[in-house]
Design a protein around this motif. Structure first.
Motif, PDB file in Angstrom:
ATOM      1  N   SER A  22      41.942  31.492 -76.035  1.00 10.38           N
ATOM      2  CA  SER A  22      42.659  30.792 -77.096  1.00 10.38           C
ATOM      3  C   SER A  22      42.481  31.514 -78.437  1.00 10.38           C
ATOM      4  O   SER A  22      41.447  32.140 -78.682  1.00 10.38           O
ATOM      5  CB  SER A  22      42.178  29.354 -77.224  1.00 10.38           C
ATOM      6  OG  SER A  22      40.931  29.304 -77.898  1.00 10.38           O
ATOM      7  N   PRO A  23      43.480  31.412 -79.316  1.00  6.24           N
ATOM      8  CA  PRO A  23      43.378  32.068 -80.623  1.00  6.24           C
ATOM      9  C   PRO A  23      42.158  31.618 -81.425  1.00  6.24           C
ATOM     10  O   PRO A  23      41.500  32.435 -82.064  1.00  6.24           O
ATOM     11  CB  PRO A  23      44.675  31.665 -81.338  1.00  6.24           C
ATOM     12  CG  PRO A  23      45.619  31.317 -80.252  1.00  6.24           C
ATOM     13  CD  PRO A  23      44.780  30.786 -79.123  1.00  6.24           C
ATOM     14  N   ASN A  24      41.834  30.330 -81.379  1.00  3.39           N
ATOM     15  CA  ASN A  24      40.670  29.843 -82.120  1.00  3.39           C
ATOM     16  C   ASN A  24      39.383  30.482 -81.609  1.00  3.39           C
ATOM     17  O   ASN A  24      38.499  30.841 -82.391  1.00  3.39           O
ATOM     18  CB  ASN A  24      40.559  28.322 -82.024  1.00  3.39           C
ATOM     19  CG  ASN A  24      41.608  27.614 -82.830  1.00  3.39           C
ATOM     20  OD1 ASN A  24      42.227  28.198 -83.722  1.00  3.39           O
ATOM     21  ND2 ASN A  24      41.832  26.352 -82.527  1.00  3.39           N
ATOM     22  N   THR A  25      39.285  30.616 -80.302  1.00  9.03           N
ATOM     23  CA  THR A  25      38.089  31.220 -79.708  1.00  9.03           C
ATOM     24  C   THR A  25      37.999  32.697 -80.078  1.00  9.03           C
ATOM     25  O   THR A  25      36.919  33.189 -80.418  1.00  9.03           O
ATOM     26  CB  THR A  25      38.103  31.043 -78.181  1.00  9.03           C
ATOM     27  OG1 THR A  25      38.139  29.635 -77.891  1.00  9.03           O
ATOM     28  CG2 THR A  25      36.893  31.660 -77.532  1.00  9.03           C
ATOM     29  N   GLN A  65      39.195  34.168 -82.738  1.00  5.89           N
ATOM     30  CA  GLN A  65      38.805  34.253 -84.148  1.00  5.89           C
ATOM     31  C   GLN A  65      37.330  33.895 -84.331  1.00  5.89           C
ATOM     32  O   GLN A  65      36.621  34.531 -85.112  1.00  5.89           O
ATOM     33  CB  GLN A  65      39.690  33.351 -84.995  1.00  5.89           C
ATOM     34  CG  GLN A  65      41.105  33.856 -85.075  1.00  5.89           C
ATOM     35  CD  GLN A  65      42.032  32.878 -85.762  1.00  5.89           C
ATOM     36  OE1 GLN A  65      41.807  31.668 -85.748  1.00  5.89           O
ATOM     37  NE2 GLN A  65      43.083  33.400 -86.364  1.00  5.89           N
ATOM     38  N   LYS A  66      36.863  32.883 -83.616  1.00  9.78           N
ATOM     39  CA  LYS A  66      35.459  32.471 -83.718  1.00  9.78           C
ATOM     40  C   LYS A  66      34.526  33.603 -83.287  1.00  9.78           C
ATOM     41  O   LYS A  66      33.554  33.912 -83.970  1.00  9.78           O
ATOM     42  CB  LYS A  66      35.220  31.224 -82.865  1.00  9.78           C
ATOM     43  CG  LYS A  66      33.785  30.725 -82.883  1.00  9.78           C
ATOM     44  CD  LYS A  66      33.629  29.438 -82.105  1.00  9.78           C
ATOM     45  CE  LYS A  66      33.557  29.706 -80.632  1.00  9.78           C
ATOM     46  NZ  LYS A  66      33.234  28.512 -79.834  1.00  9.78           N
ATOM     47  N   TYR A  67      34.829  34.243 -82.153  1.00  4.19           N
ATOM     48  CA  TYR A  67      33.993  35.339 -81.678  1.00  4.19           C
ATOM     49  C   TYR A  67      34.047  36.518 -82.648  1.00  4.19           C
ATOM     50  O   TYR A  67      33.039  37.176 -82.885  1.00  4.19           O
ATOM     51  CB  TYR A  67      34.421  35.803 -80.288  1.00  4.19           C
ATOM     52  CG  TYR A  67      34.196  34.793 -79.179  1.00  4.19           C
ATOM     53  CD1 TYR A  67      33.451  33.636 -79.368  1.00  4.19           C
ATOM     54  CD2 TYR A  67      34.745  35.006 -77.928  1.00  4.19           C
ATOM     55  CE1 TYR A  67      33.259  32.733 -78.346  1.00  4.19           C
ATOM     56  CE2 TYR A  67      34.549  34.105 -76.897  1.00  4.19           C
ATOM     57  CZ  TYR A  67      33.817  32.967 -77.104  1.00  4.19           C
ATOM     58  OH  TYR A  67      33.621  32.079 -76.085  1.00  4.19           O
ATOM     59  N   GLY A  68      35.220  36.784 -83.184  1.00  2.00           N
ATOM     60  CA  GLY A  68      35.353  37.882 -84.142  1.00  2.00           C
ATOM     61  C   GLY A  68      34.498  37.654 -85.382  1.00  2.00           C
ATOM     62  O   GLY A  68      33.778  38.550 -85.827  1.00  2.00           O
ATOM     63  N   ARG A  69      34.578  36.450 -85.936  1.00  2.00           N
ATOM     64  CA  ARG A  69      33.776  36.139 -87.134  1.00  2.00           C
ATOM     65  C   ARG A  69      32.284  36.167 -86.828  1.00  2.00           C
ATOM     66  O   ARG A  69      31.479  36.604 -87.646  1.00  2.00           O
ATOM     67  CB  ARG A  69      34.173  34.777 -87.695  1.00  2.00           C
ATOM     68  CG  ARG A  69      35.474  34.783 -88.457  1.00  2.00           C
ATOM     69  CD  ARG A  69      35.699  33.470 -89.198  1.00  2.00           C
ATOM     70  NE  ARG A  69      35.710  32.324 -88.316  1.00  2.00           N
ATOM     71  CZ  ARG A  69      36.779  31.837 -87.692  1.00  2.00           C
ATOM     72  NH1 ARG A  69      37.941  32.424 -87.855  1.00  2.00           N
ATOM     73  NH2 ARG A  69      36.685  30.780 -86.923  1.00  2.00           N
ATOM     74  N   ALA A  70      31.904  35.710 -85.658  1.00  2.00           N
ATOM     75  CA  ALA A  70      30.485  35.649 -85.292  1.00  2.00           C
ATOM     76  C   ALA A  70      29.869  37.035 -85.138  1.00  2.00           C
ATOM     77  O   ALA A  70      28.658  37.190 -85.252  1.00  2.00           O
ATOM     78  CB  ALA A  70      30.314  34.863 -83.992  1.00  2.00           C
ATOM     79  N   HIS A  71      30.711  38.033 -84.890  1.00  2.00           N
ATOM     80  CA  HIS A  71      30.193  39.378 -84.642  1.00  2.00           C
ATOM     81  C   HIS A  71      30.695  40.400 -85.656  1.00  2.00           C
ATOM     82  O   HIS A  71      30.936  41.558 -85.323  1.00  2.00           O
ATOM     83  CB  HIS A  71      30.544  39.816 -83.212  1.00  2.00           C
ATOM     84  CG  HIS A  71      29.868  38.977 -82.172  1.00  2.00           C
ATOM     85  ND1 HIS A  71      28.592  39.216 -81.733  1.00  2.00           N
ATOM     86  CD2 HIS A  71      30.292  37.874 -81.507  1.00  2.00           C
ATOM     87  CE1 HIS A  71      28.263  38.302 -80.823  1.00  2.00           C
ATOM     88  NE2 HIS A  71      29.276  37.483 -80.682  1.00  2.00           N
TER      89      HIS A  71
END
Length: 91
Positions: free
Chosen positions: A52-55, A57-63
């Motif tokens: 999903s797009p939210n996931t 983006q979340k993984y991208g920001r987290a790393h």
């Protein structure tokens, strides 16, 4: 209420091993998604792989994402992108 029956040691060990594998796979997935984004892939392109797009983006920001390059590419016009890609092909 039914009586509580203990988990056999063999079953408990199997469950613990599966949980460890799941955590390891989750960490690998997060790092792979973030790596793709940091290497220039778009969120849309990564979502086409079934996340999903939210996931994404979340993984991208987290790393560590988005990088300045990602931000500048997001804001560039179509003509800017075509010019940049033509320059990259000539290099």
């Amino acid at each position: 209420m039914p009586d509580a029956r203990p988990v056999h040691e063999k079953d408990a060990q199997r469950i613990k091993t599966a949980q460890a594998g799941l955590r390891s796979a989750q960490a690998e997935l997060e790092e792979a998604v973030a790596g793709a984004l940091l290497n220039g892939a778009s969120v849309r392109a990564v979502t086409e792989l079934g996340i999903s797009p939210n996931t994404v983006q979340k993984y991208g920001r987290a790393h560590g994402g988005p990088t300045e390059v990602n931000r500048s590419r997001f804001n560039e016009t179509r003509w800017d992108r075509l010019g940049r890609e033509a320059d990259e092909e000539r290099s």
